[in-house]
Design a protein around this motif. Sequence first.
Motif, PDB file in Angstrom:
ATOM      1  N   VAL A  21       0.816  -1.211   0.000  1.00 58.83           N
ATOM      2  CA  VAL A  21       0.000   0.000   0.000  1.00 58.83           C
ATOM      3  C   VAL A  21       0.854   1.267   0.000  1.00 58.83           C
ATOM      4  O   VAL A  21       0.396   2.337  -0.431  1.00 58.83           O
ATOM      5  N   TRP A  46      -6.070  -5.057   1.136  1.00 53.69           N
ATOM      6  CA  TRP A  46      -6.070  -4.028   0.083  1.00 53.69           C
ATOM      7  C   TRP A  46      -5.504  -4.580  -1.215  1.00 53.69           C
ATOM      8  O   TRP A  46      -6.057  -4.368  -2.296  1.00 53.69           O
ATOM      9  N   ARG A  72      -7.452  -5.000  -4.835  1.00 53.48           N
ATOM     10  CA  ARG A  72      -7.044  -4.146  -5.943  1.00 53.48           C
ATOM     11  C   ARG A  72      -7.034  -4.849  -7.291  1.00 53.48           C
ATOM     12  O   ARG A  72      -7.264  -4.221  -8.329  1.00 53.48           O
ATOM     13  N   LEU A 130     -11.650   1.391   0.141  1.00 50.28           N
ATOM     14  CA  LEU A 130     -10.635   1.344  -0.911  1.00 50.28           C
ATOM     15  C   LEU A 130     -10.322   2.746  -1.414  1.00 50.28           C
ATOM     16  O   LEU A 130      -9.162   3.097  -1.664  1.00 50.28           O
TER      17      LEU A 130
END
Length: 283
Positions: free
Chosen positions: A183, A243, A247, A279
């Motif tokens: 991230v 995450w 994605r 998100l």
Amino acid sequence: MRTRSLGEGLLVSSLGLGGMPMSLAGRPSEEQSIAVIHAALDGGITLIDTADVYCVDDHDIGHNERLIAKALKAWRGDRSKVLVATKGGLRRPHGDWVTDARPERLRAACEASLRALGVDRIALYQLHAPDPAVAFEDSVGELARLRAEGKIAHVGLSNVSAAEIDTARALVPIASVQNRCNVIDRRAFEQGVIARCEALGIGFLAYSPVGGSRGRAGLAANAALGEIAARHGATPEEIAIAWLLARSPAIVPIPGASKPASIASILRAAEVQLSAAELAQLG
């Protein structure tokens, strides 16, 4: 655990296990490391990522591969469902990390990995990194020859650009690309590597998905991660992995672990479902 597809029809768990922390300096006991691997396998992880150079130095080459082979032999589950991916193309003189992807060196490394893993064919063999001193086509070409000889089932790349993916595909089918991605470090997105993998149906193995030991401080300082983690009753590291999963369907994070408790956290991360608003908050 849910599954994801790499290239060439390879189906693996949505999360993999990175073996490196179990074999560097300060590594845990063999007993603890085997417990870590067994916990991952028992939790449904079917992809283990290793390398010949996950070790202390050149005198210790293959340590992690041998460790994984021993753990698999002792595991009572279905070993046929477990994919072990390894890599060649680096050396560890005096504990340094030195690129060496000469064709003859890759061939020797592959044959040594076959012995360390105790297999007749490596399921997924990855070029660890392009070597500035060697033509990229020469390195990949040797992996193509090893594949044609039956010593490698599938070829992968690591630490490559989108253009290098295309160059390699002209020589041999590519099943996976393994680059650093998390991230905080988003270069694989920004430089089009993940988009290229998506377009080509190639799996993207995200290493350092929580930034490594030094990167955890950055996660802890990220306010958005902290807020979302508190909302889910999770840790920032678990949200960082979730995450990545959210994605792109091409991404398979491969967090490293050296403690069974870390496996429990990794497995929890696979179950976190982030909302569209969360998100967007993470960007």
